[in-house]
Design a protein around this motif. Structure first.
Motif: not given
Length: 77
Positions: A16-42
């Motif tokens: 996941c990319m923080d577009e303001t700081l251009m910083h990435t963060r890895d999030v385990h899939r099990s922590e994501l909301p159901r149906g989350a996909k590439i391009g979704d804002t979290l």
């Protein structure tokens, strides 16, 4: 509140990319909301991740407008 956009999936994680700081963060899939996909804002609130559907739609619209402008320029050549 920091917002992240799902950039891609790598194995069991979403990158996941923080577009303001251009910083990435890895999030385990099990922590994501159901149906989350590439391009979704979290965003993270109350000990869990949520999808910001309004921000996701606005971002997709901005990207589509930029793509259309580029396509028009290339077609004029």
């Amino acid at each position: 509140m920091t917002k992240y956009v799902i950039d891609r999936f790598e194995g069991s994680h979403a990158v996941c990319m923080d577009e303001t700081l251009m910083h990435t963060r890895d999030v385990h899939r099990s922590e994501l909301p159901r149906g989350a996909k590439i391009g979704d804002t979290l965003f993270y609130e109350e000990n869990r991740w949520h999808i910001d559907a309004e921000h996701t739609a606005a971002r997709a619209k901005r990207i589509q407008i930029m793509y259309d402008k580029i396509k028009q320029r290339s077609e004029r050549k």
